[in-house]
Design a protein around this motif. Structure first.
Motif, PDB file in Angstrom:
ATOM      1  N   THR A   1       7.630  19.391 -14.186  1.00 27.92           N
ATOM      2  CA  THR A   1       8.722  18.594 -14.092  1.00 27.92           C
ATOM      3  C   THR A   1       8.965  18.662 -12.440  1.00 27.92           C
ATOM      4  OG1 THR A   1      10.075  20.453 -14.446  1.00 27.92           O
ATOM      5  CG2 THR A   1       9.787  18.715 -16.323  1.00 27.92           C
ATOM      6  N   LYS A   2       8.553  19.419 -11.702  1.00 29.47           N
ATOM      7  CA  LYS A   2       8.634  19.626 -10.360  1.00 29.47           C
ATOM      8  C   LYS A   2       7.484  18.754  -9.346  1.00 29.47           C
ATOM      9  CE  LYS A   2      11.910  22.588 -10.520  1.00 29.47           C
ATOM     10  NZ  LYS A   2      13.264  22.420  -9.889  1.00 29.47           N
ATOM     11  N   LEU A   3       6.679  18.207 -10.090  1.00 33.18           N
ATOM     12  CA  LEU A   3       5.878  17.317  -9.520  1.00 33.18           C
ATOM     13  C   LEU A   3       6.354  16.126  -8.741  1.00 33.18           C
ATOM     14  CD1 LEU A   3       2.399  16.072 -10.884  1.00 33.18           C
ATOM     15  CD2 LEU A   3       4.058  14.052  -9.785  1.00 33.18           C
ATOM     16  N   VAL A   4       6.031  15.969  -7.359  1.00 30.04           N
ATOM     17  CA  VAL A   4       6.501  14.814  -6.561  1.00 30.04           C
ATOM     18  C   VAL A   4       5.603  13.940  -6.116  1.00 30.04           C
ATOM     19  CG1 VAL A   4       7.783  14.363  -4.195  1.00 30.04           C
ATOM     20  CG2 VAL A   4       8.401  16.457  -5.692  1.00 30.04           C
ATOM     21  N   VAL A   5       5.476  12.799  -6.406  1.00 30.71           N
ATOM     22  CA  VAL A   5       4.589  11.775  -6.188  1.00 30.71           C
ATOM     23  C   VAL A   5       4.823  11.308  -4.699  1.00 30.71           C
ATOM     24  CG1 VAL A   5       3.523   9.569  -6.589  1.00 30.71           C
ATOM     25  CG2 VAL A   5       4.122  11.170  -8.511  1.00 30.71           C
ATOM     26  N   PRO A   6       3.766  11.236  -3.802  1.00 28.70           N
ATOM     27  CA  PRO A   6       4.150  11.022  -2.301  1.00 28.70           C
ATOM     28  C   PRO A   6       4.264   9.452  -2.148  1.00 28.70           C
ATOM     29  CG  PRO A   6       1.876  11.859  -2.560  1.00 28.70           C
ATOM     30  CD  PRO A   6       2.740  12.041  -4.071  1.00 28.70           C
ATOM     31  N   ALA A   7       5.011   9.215  -1.291  1.00 30.41           N
ATOM     32  CA  ALA A   7       4.880   7.847  -0.900  1.00 30.41           C
ATOM     33  C   ALA A   7       3.480   7.288  -0.285  1.00 30.41           C
ATOM     34  CB  ALA A   7       5.960   7.450   0.277  1.00 30.41           C
ATOM     35  N   LEU A   8       3.073   6.341  -0.910  1.00 28.24           N
ATOM     36  CA  LEU A   8       1.596   5.980  -0.316  1.00 28.24           C
ATOM     37  C   LEU A   8       1.869   5.183   0.983  1.00 28.24           C
ATOM     38  CD1 LEU A   8       0.389   4.519  -3.690  1.00 28.24           C
ATOM     39  CD2 LEU A   8      -0.030   6.787  -2.622  1.00 28.24           C
ATOM     40  N   LYS A   9       0.868   5.654   1.714  1.00 23.64           N
ATOM     41  CA  LYS A   9       0.692   4.942   3.116  1.00 23.64           C
ATOM     42  C   LYS A   9      -0.296   3.830   3.090  1.00 23.64           C
ATOM     43  CE  LYS A   9       1.497   9.187   5.522  1.00 23.64           C
ATOM     44  NZ  LYS A   9       0.791  10.485   6.478  1.00 23.64           N
ATOM     45  N   THR A  10       0.188   2.632   3.504  1.00 23.53           N
ATOM     46  CA  THR A  10      -0.771   1.654   3.343  1.00 23.53           C
ATOM     47  C   THR A  10      -0.757   0.667   4.665  1.00 23.53           C
ATOM     48  OG1 THR A  10       1.021   0.167   2.427  1.00 23.53           O
ATOM     49  CG2 THR A  10      -0.371   1.331   0.898  1.00 23.53           C
ATOM     50  N   THR A  11      -1.847  -0.117   4.589  1.00 27.69           N
ATOM     51  CA  THR A  11      -1.858  -1.219   5.917  1.00 27.69           C
ATOM     52  C   THR A  11      -1.935  -2.407   5.273  1.00 27.69           C
ATOM     53  OG1 THR A  11      -4.138  -0.971   6.119  1.00 27.69           O
ATOM     54  CG2 THR A  11      -2.771   0.359   7.617  1.00 27.69           C
ATOM     55  N   GLU A  12      -1.784  -3.730   5.693  1.00 30.87           N
ATOM     56  CA  GLU A  12      -1.686  -4.982   4.938  1.00 30.87           C
ATOM     57  C   GLU A  12      -2.625  -5.836   6.001  1.00 30.87           C
ATOM     58  OE1 GLU A  12       1.394  -7.297   3.619  1.00 30.87           O
ATOM     59  OE2 GLU A  12       2.072  -5.814   2.204  1.00 30.87           O
TER      60      GLU A  12
ATOM     61  N   ILE B   1      -9.901 -19.459   1.034  1.00 36.51           N
ATOM     62  CA  ILE B   1      -8.803 -19.068   0.236  1.00 36.51           C
ATOM     63  C   ILE B   1      -7.864 -18.016   1.053  1.00 36.51           C
ATOM     64  CG2 ILE B   1      -7.658 -18.358  -1.644  1.00 36.51           C
ATOM     65  CD1 ILE B   1     -10.255 -19.260  -3.149  1.00 36.51           C
ATOM     66  N   PHE B   2      -6.857 -18.165   1.348  1.00 39.39           N
ATOM     67  CA  PHE B   2      -6.144 -17.251   2.258  1.00 39.39           C
ATOM     68  C   PHE B   2      -5.474 -16.010   1.103  1.00 39.39           C
ATOM     69  CE2 PHE B   2      -5.263 -20.618   5.139  1.00 39.39           C
ATOM     70  CZ  PHE B   2      -5.573 -20.204   6.459  1.00 39.39           C
ATOM     71  N   VAL B   3      -5.878 -14.762   1.454  1.00 40.63           N
ATOM     72  CA  VAL B   3      -5.236 -13.663   0.755  1.00 40.63           C
ATOM     73  C   VAL B   3      -4.825 -12.777   1.557  1.00 40.63           C
ATOM     74  CG1 VAL B   3      -7.160 -13.998  -1.205  1.00 40.63           C
ATOM     75  CG2 VAL B   3      -7.709 -12.764   0.868  1.00 40.63           C
ATOM     76  N   THR B   4      -3.956 -11.808   0.874  1.00 41.89           N
ATOM     77  CA  THR B   4      -3.325 -10.796   1.723  1.00 41.89           C
ATOM     78  C   THR B   4      -3.865  -9.387   0.750  1.00 41.89           C
ATOM     79  OG1 THR B   4      -1.514 -11.816   2.275  1.00 41.89           O
ATOM     80  CG2 THR B   4      -1.433  -9.570   2.438  1.00 41.89           C
ATOM     81  N   PHE B   5      -4.393  -8.426   1.516  1.00 39.08           N
ATOM     82  CA  PHE B   5      -4.846  -7.153   0.832  1.00 39.08           C
ATOM     83  C   PHE B   5      -3.655  -5.916   1.305  1.00 39.08           C
ATOM     84  CE2 PHE B   5      -8.934  -9.445   1.433  1.00 39.08           C
ATOM     85  CZ  PHE B   5      -9.264  -9.300   0.194  1.00 39.08           C
ATOM     86  N   LYS B   6      -3.433  -5.190   0.326  1.00 35.31           N
ATOM     87  CA  LYS B   6      -2.858  -3.620   0.978  1.00 35.31           C
ATOM     88  C   LYS B   6      -3.934  -2.938   0.667  1.00 35.31           C
ATOM     89  CE  LYS B   6       1.144  -2.830  -0.932  1.00 35.31           C
ATOM     90  NZ  LYS B   6       2.345  -2.526  -1.700  1.00 35.31           N
ATOM     91  N   LYS B   7      -4.179  -1.881   1.705  1.00 32.66           N
ATOM     92  CA  LYS B   7      -5.314  -1.003   1.800  1.00 32.66           C
ATOM     93  C   LYS B   7      -4.433   0.361   1.592  1.00 32.66           C
ATOM     94  CE  LYS B   7      -9.622   0.899   4.023  1.00 32.66           C
ATOM     95  NZ  LYS B   7     -10.127   0.998   2.819  1.00 32.66           N
ATOM     96  N   PHE B   8      -4.751   1.119   0.915  1.00 33.79           N
ATOM     97  CA  PHE B   8      -4.304   2.659   0.908  1.00 33.79           C
ATOM     98  C   PHE B   8      -5.057   3.579   1.823  1.00 33.79           C
ATOM     99  CE2 PHE B   8      -3.384   0.553  -2.909  1.00 33.79           C
ATOM    100  CZ  PHE B   8      -1.846   1.003  -3.309  1.00 33.79           C
ATOM    101  N   ILE B   9      -4.233   4.314   2.648  1.00 35.15           N
ATOM    102  CA  ILE B   9      -4.981   5.151   3.825  1.00 35.15           C
ATOM    103  C   ILE B   9      -4.375   6.631   3.588  1.00 35.15           C
ATOM    104  CG2 ILE B   9      -5.175   3.189   5.417  1.00 35.15           C
ATOM    105  CD1 ILE B   9      -2.774   4.299   6.681  1.00 35.15           C
TER     106      ILE B   9
END
Length: 275
Positions: free
Chosen positions: A180-191, A267-275
């Protein structure tokens, strides 16, 4: 499981290691049919894709659990008939409250000094593996500022507490804490917004991970690409808005949006990449 064709199930496996995994699934499923709640070790997305197919064929009740929602590495709980609850959340709670539940949370804390750097996922994984720990006993590693939480099989939690003292030159404090003490970190991303020739998986992988289209095709066909955390070997599979793509060794992207078509019919697309 009466009448199940074992050879058909083994066809879901590509390698000898996969075949051994399928046989273990069948053994666990058989025990659950006899009334036992049983669990696997931690499995990766490739094994999870195999498990979904095999367990669907077997018709057994099961759930994936990696300690938190959206965990990448998970265990499989094989559910006997008496685990008959209305919702998935009720079933998960019952599983986690069972004395045989095999998952624990280990927290590794350290103090940075002026000469040290922030420790990474690779640092924590390397330190644990150097103790002779098998990867299958480890779930996700969640990295925070000056500490990390590692989801593990309960069998190795005490071992880590008693044997892990240092990461590099830094002394660490290791203790088991409640899940129950598990903390999911905020994910760092770039677009990144760009154009693609099509929404085929090979085109999306190539553009999203900045590799050639031929290399993207090779990665897909060799089982290194996961679409929505399931292995996908179809290079022409169409990717939909919002879907997640993982390339083993390269990370994870999300196809955030699909836009209009350019004058060059791209086609125009937007990606989110996790870093």
């Amino acid at each position: 499981m009466i009448g199940i064709n074992k050879e058909k199930l083994l066809n879901y496996a590509r390698t000898e290691e996969d075949k051994l995994f399928v046989r273990r699934l069948m053994d666990k499923a058989q025990k659950s049919i006899k009334g036992y709640l049983t669990f696997t070790h931690f499995i990766d997305p490739h094994q999870r894709a195999i498990a979904r197919q095999v367990l669907h064929e077997l018709g057994v009740k099961y759930l994936f659990d990696g300690g938190y929602k959206d965990a990448e590495r998970v265990t499989i709980a094989f559910l006997p008939d008496y685990f008959d609850y209305n919702t998935d959340s009720e079933t998960l709670e019952m599983v986690r409250n069972d004395p045989s539940y095999p998952v624990s949370l280990v927290q590794i804390s350290y103090k940075k000094n002026q000469y040290s750097r922030e420790l990474t996922h690779r640092d924590f994984l390397g330190a644990v593996m150097n103790l002779g720990i098998k990867r299958e006993t480890l779930g996700d590693i969640l990295v925070h500022d000056e500490y990390s939480q590692i989801i593990v099989l309960t069998d190795i939690a005490d071992f880590l507490e008693n044997n892990l003292y240092q990461l590099g030159r830094l002394s660490v404090d290791v203790k088991t804490v409640p899940l129950t003490k598990l903390v999911v970190p905020a994910l760092k991303t770039t677009e990144k917004t760009t154009t693609v020739a099509s929404l085929r998986l090979d085109a999306i992988v190539a553009e999203g991970f900045n590799i050639s289209r031929s290399l993207a095709s090779d990665c897909i066909e060799s089982g290194k690409v996961y679409l929505q955390y399931e292995e996908c070997n179809n290079v022409s599979k169409s990717v939909e808005e919002g879907q997640t793509i993982t390339l083993r060794g390269k990370g994870k992207i999300v196809l955030c949006s699909i836009g209009s078509t350019s004058k060059k019919n791209r086609i125009f697309v937007t990606f989110k990449k996790f870093i």
